[in-house]
Design a protein around this motif. Structure first.
Motif, PDB file in Angstrom:
ATOM      1  N   THR A 425     -83.723-113.356 -26.808  1.00 48.56           N
ATOM      2  CA  THR A 425     -83.127-113.085 -28.115  1.00 48.56           C
ATOM      3  C   THR A 425     -81.611-112.904 -28.017  1.00 48.56           C
ATOM      4  O   THR A 425     -80.848-113.473 -28.809  1.00 48.56           O
ATOM      5  CB  THR A 425     -83.745-111.817 -28.735  1.00 48.56           C
ATOM      6  N   GLU A 426     -81.168-112.135 -27.024  1.00 47.51           N
ATOM      7  CA  GLU A 426     -79.750-111.762 -26.928  1.00 47.51           C
ATOM      8  C   GLU A 426     -78.873-112.872 -26.341  1.00 47.51           C
ATOM      9  O   GLU A 426     -77.702-112.985 -26.679  1.00 47.51           O
ATOM     10  CB  GLU A 426     -79.607-110.494 -26.086  1.00 47.51           C
ATOM     11  N   LYS A 427     -79.410-113.640 -25.403  1.00 51.95           N
ATOM     12  CA  LYS A 427     -78.687-114.753 -24.783  1.00 51.95           C
ATOM     13  C   LYS A 427     -77.308-114.325 -24.225  1.00 51.95           C
ATOM     14  O   LYS A 427     -76.259-114.789 -24.679  1.00 51.95           O
ATOM     15  CB  LYS A 427     -78.516-115.905 -25.782  1.00 51.95           C
ATOM     16  N   PRO A 428     -77.283-113.455 -23.229  1.00 54.84           N
ATOM     17  CA  PRO A 428     -76.000-113.054 -22.632  1.00 54.84           C
ATOM     18  C   PRO A 428     -75.332-114.224 -21.917  1.00 54.84           C
ATOM     19  O   PRO A 428     -76.001-115.157 -21.452  1.00 54.84           O
ATOM     20  CB  PRO A 428     -76.399-111.962 -21.638  1.00 54.84           C
ATOM     21  N   THR A 429     -74.011-114.151 -21.804  1.00 51.13           N
ATOM     22  CA  THR A 429     -73.243-115.231 -21.181  1.00 51.13           C
ATOM     23  C   THR A 429     -72.700-114.855 -19.809  1.00 51.13           C
ATOM     24  O   THR A 429     -72.527-115.709 -18.953  1.00 51.13           O
ATOM     25  CB  THR A 429     -72.068-115.637 -22.080  1.00 51.13           C
ATOM     26  N   ILE A 430     -72.409-113.561 -19.593  1.00 51.43           N
ATOM     27  CA  ILE A 430     -71.817-113.089 -18.344  1.00 51.43           C
ATOM     28  C   ILE A 430     -72.716-112.006 -17.752  1.00 51.43           C
ATOM     29  O   ILE A 430     -73.130-111.082 -18.451  1.00 51.43           O
ATOM     30  CB  ILE A 430     -70.409-112.485 -18.568  1.00 51.43           C
ATOM     31  N   GLY A 431     -73.003-112.101 -16.460  1.00 54.67           N
ATOM     32  CA  GLY A 431     -73.797-111.084 -15.781  1.00 54.67           C
ATOM     33  C   GLY A 431     -73.003-110.397 -14.693  1.00 54.67           C
ATOM     34  O   GLY A 431     -72.388-111.061 -13.850  1.00 54.67           O
ATOM     35  N   PHE A 432     -72.976-109.073 -14.724  1.00 57.27           N
ATOM     36  CA  PHE A 432     -72.379-108.259 -13.660  1.00 57.27           C
ATOM     37  C   PHE A 432     -73.483-107.397 -13.057  1.00 57.27           C
ATOM     38  O   PHE A 432     -74.319-106.862 -13.784  1.00 57.27           O
ATOM     39  CB  PHE A 432     -71.281-107.344 -14.202  1.00 57.27           C
TER      40      PHE A 432
END
Length: 806
Positions: A425-432
């Protein structure tokens, strides 16, 4: 001599604008900013208080909120003193005092508000800037109601000055947290150490006040009885978090963790809670106004555990240092519409840094609706998962005081089905990510491997993923690593300083940078060794940037990552294609650095060999002996053998610069050792060589039949520790045996021992060198006719001290 301050002003102005990163913002007096003009309107040196006064040079950057004043004298004899007209230091302190808080309070409200967050620096200069031996510089800053000498004796660039203030803010925060944590810990000494952080989090939430909306609990707790405070904590938390858009299930998690306060005798029969609330209100909550990325709650958590004698690393939790969470945001090209995701967010440190990075992009842009865009960042562009109820509750309070009550932090397992649904649902673009360190976790509470966290995180974000993890993550688990490369591109690996997580953990880590959903396809990767981040470990403060060195180290790192071909030295930076099956670690690809190879390295190995020979002759290594020979007796033996009476000799010169690399496999046949169960041998005269780094690698003396003849080298799997074996021997599976295809003797053998031991640093932190690895070793050797010069090696060793005793 007549004064020529006007010319000095011009020379200094030209130096600062041409040689330093200050661009067009320097002014020679007559600054036109109305607020600064108002402050200086009564700053005349005549002390009449009615006329305007200005320093000789002014630097002003409104966007970055930095103001630098310079008072200049053309002769260094006029540098120090108390005369504000004739001395540079007195003059600059005179101007700075008009920016102190008590002086600013006499100015208009707009000016007070405008300058509230400015970084204000005063520099006293005297002499000739072109003559490094004929000028003096002293630097002062405004810190609260004081003018502080910061002992900087040279000009810095803008970034360095800004970094200086950030470090001072961080030092202030760290000091205050340490004091408050110690005080609160003493109050809660009878409360379980794991419950203290949750209580801290809850009490902070109870003190939260937004947009001057009255918080009855905050206004009245000092008048409450203890029972009233305890009864009001859950209801206050409930009302505040609901108003902040936190769901009831999240609130229930925090209140469930707090259930102990109703039954705890110490809390119910004392004023502890009221005292802690007062401490938080006066000395902790104001720290959030500094608007840094510093993880205040995380630091409290560390301090609480440290006070209780618990290292958080024992729980598999290693909180990321503040400068590293900020660095993550600078290692990839973040865009204003990115959504930052942390799959194991802990207290929210990466989300805080990501939030600040996104806000800075909007703040410096030309968009018209900055306020709504920033609110959208806080409400919709941050996503975090945290499995631990304790850490989750800390993250909630942390983010609320950042103005982010609606941050999407979920108290769930990253590997759960619920997490999958949220990610879709959220579809994040950057992962830390700084994943739980599986090797440190209890066997009763197993966790996924770090590499599994990495793969799932990369699969879950659409643009970039950055991870910090133990170095072993980047060279073990070949199947998973190779699978990752079929889906994602590895951009860079940065080895971090070994002290990074001290004093909480001695963990050797690296940062991995990935571009997601773009197969690697054998692209080149940057491998870089960040040996020193400039931080210094102190007893009570942990690691701090006390000398303001991190800014330069970070800028150097970014420069090298941006232009790797320019800095590729194959030692500290390697830029090469990486294929499936390759290790993702600098040590696997760098050339050995022979720049520090000297006589002492060879002499050290000769000394160790001489001592080993004597111990062997005297049977001191025989495990049947009750104890080792004492040091005094050993010295007597060495003396009797003439070790301390050698004549000085001419040492053959080393010329490492003209040596060339050779593959060891061209000169040695290599074999692996064999496994020998302990019940298959008894004491005897045949050495069993293992991966031991003492006693020439010998683990024990046995009655086994020798398998390998003398005059061979052995390389232990741990640290690539190499020895020359002068007798027939057997070897365990932890050893690679090198059988020379040329005539070798003990002198050449010892020369090669020192050379191969230069590889030690490549085989550490869990990397083990086995037969296949040994067969790929390349070492630098002296040459003759493009072949190894064995005779030189022998002659050189013979010329060194103690060699006659070999």
């Amino acid at each position: 001599m007549a004064k020529n301050e006007a010319q000095t002003d011009i020379d200094l102005f030209n130096y600062l604008t041409n040689d330093k990163v200050f661009a067009e913002n320097w002014k020679t007096k007559k600054i036109i900013n109305t607020h600064i003009v108002e402050v200086l309107s009564t700053a005349t040196k005549s002390n009449t208080g009615n006329n305007r006064g200005e320093p000789d040079l002014i630097y002003f950057n409104e966007n970055k909120k930095i103001l630098i004043l310079i008072e200049n004298k053309d002769q260094i004899k006029d540098h120090s003193g108390n005369n504000i007209k004739n001395n540079a230091t007195a003059g600059i302190k005179h101007y700075l005092k008009f920016f102190l808080q008590d002086k600013l309070r006499t100015k208009s409200q707009p000016t007070q508000k405008y300058l509230a967050d400015f970084r204000i620096i005063g520099i006293a200069f005297s002499g000739n800037i072109a003559d490094e031996h004929n000028h003096l510089i002293d630097t002062f800053i405004i810190q609260g109601d004081k003018v502080k000498d910061i002992s900087i004796k040279e000009f810095q660039n803008e970034g360095d000055y800004i970094s200086l203030f950030e470090n001072l803010d961080l030092e202030l925060i760290a000091n205050n947290i340490s004091k408050s944590s110690g005080k609160i810990n003493r109050m809660l000494r009878n409360i379980d150490s794991q419950k203290r952080p949750v209580l801290l989090s809850a009490l902070m939430v109870c003190l939260y006040e937004k947009d001057n909306v009255r918080n009855d609990f905050k206004s009245n707790y000092q008048n409450y009885q203890t029972s009233t405070i305890i009864n009001n904590i859950p209801t206050t938390i409930n009302s505040i978090l609901i108003a902040e858009g936190i769901s009831q299930d999240k609130i229930n998690v925090l209140n469930n963790e707090l259930s102990f306060i109703k039954t705890d005798n110490d809390l119910n029969n004392s004023d502890i809670l009221s005292e802690i609330l007062e401490e938080l209100e006066n000395n902790v909550i104001p720290l959030f106004n500094k608007k840094t990325s510093y993880d205040i709650i995380g630091k409290f958590y560390e301090e609480f555990l440290r006070y209780a004698g618990i290292a958080n690393v024992k729980k598999g939790i290693v909180l990321t240092p503040n400068h590293i969470t900020t660095l993550f945001t600078q290692l990839i090209p973040i865009k204003a519409n990115d959504k930052i995701f942390d799959a194991c967010c802990g207290t929210g440190a990466f989300l805080i840094s990501g939030m600040n990075a996104l806000i800075n992009i909007i703040s410096r842009s030309d968009v018209a609706d900055k306020t709504s865009r920033i609110n959208n960042i806080k409400q919709n562009q941050l996503l975090g998962f945290e499995k631990s109820n304790t850490m989750y509750s800390l993250a909630i309070s942390n983010m609320i005081f950042r103005g982010d009550g609606k941050s999407k932090i979920h108290n769930i397992d990253f590997f759960s089905n619920e997490a999958v649904s949220i990610l879709e649902t959220e579809k994040p673009t950057i992962g830390f990510m700084n994943p739980p360190y599986g090797g440190l976790d209890s066997s009763k509470n197993p966790t996924k491997k770090e590499i599994q966290f990495l793969e799932k995180m990369l699969d879950s974000v659409s643009r970039y993923g950055v991870i910090i993890a133990p170095q072993s993550v980047f060279f073990k688990d070949d199947i998973v690593r190779n699978r990752i490369l079929t889906k994602h591109t590895l951009k860079a690996i940065i080895n971090m300083p070994k002290e990074l997580f001290q004093p909480n953990a001695a963990t050797h880590t690296a940062i991995g940078i990935f571009e997601t959903h773009l197969p690697h396809n054998n692209k080149a990767v940057i491998f870089y060794d960040l040996k020193d981040d400039g931080f210094v470990l102190s007893k009570n403060k942990g690691r701090t940037d006390i000398y303001n060195n991190w800014n330069a180290a970070r800028n150097d790192l970014k420069e090298k990552l941006n232009t790797p071909t320019q800095y590729n030295d194959n030692v500290n930076l390697v830029y090469k294609q990486i294929h499936s099956g390759d290790k993702w670690i600098l040590q696997a690809h760098q050339e050995t650095d022979y720049s520090n190879l000297n006589n002492q390295a060879f002499i050290k190995d000769i000394k160790e060999r001489v001592v080993f020979n004597i111990k062997t002759t005297l049977s001191i290594l025989d495990k049947k002996l009750d104890k080792e020979l004492d040091a005094i007796s050993m010295m007597e033996i060495l003396n009797n053998n003439g070790i301390f009476h050698e004549k000085e000799r001419d040492i053959v010169a080393l010329d490492v610069g003209n040596w060339i690399f050779f593959d060891l496999i061209d000169f040695f046949d290599m074999y692996a050792g064999k496994y020998y169960p302990k019940d298959t041998f008894v004491d005897g005269d045949v050495p069993l060589v293992s991966a031991s780094d003492t006693n020439n690698g010998i683990m024990s003396w046995t009655n086994l039949e020798p398998v390998f003849s003398k005059n061979r080298l052995t390389i232990g799997k741990i640290g690539a520790t190499t020895y020359y074996q002068s007798t027939d021997f057997v070897a365990s599976t932890d050893v690679t045996i090198l059988n020379p295809n040329f005539n070798i003797n003990k002198f050449v053998g010892l020369f090669l021992v020192t050379i191969i031991n230069q590889e030690n640093t490549k085989w550490s932190y869990g990397r083990q060198i086995r037969l296949g690895d040994s067969q790929s070793l390349r070492v630098k050797l002296p040459t003759k006719n493009n072949q190894p010069d064995w005779q030189f090696m022998e002659d050189y060793i013979k010329s060194l001290p103690y060699s006659k005793s070999l």
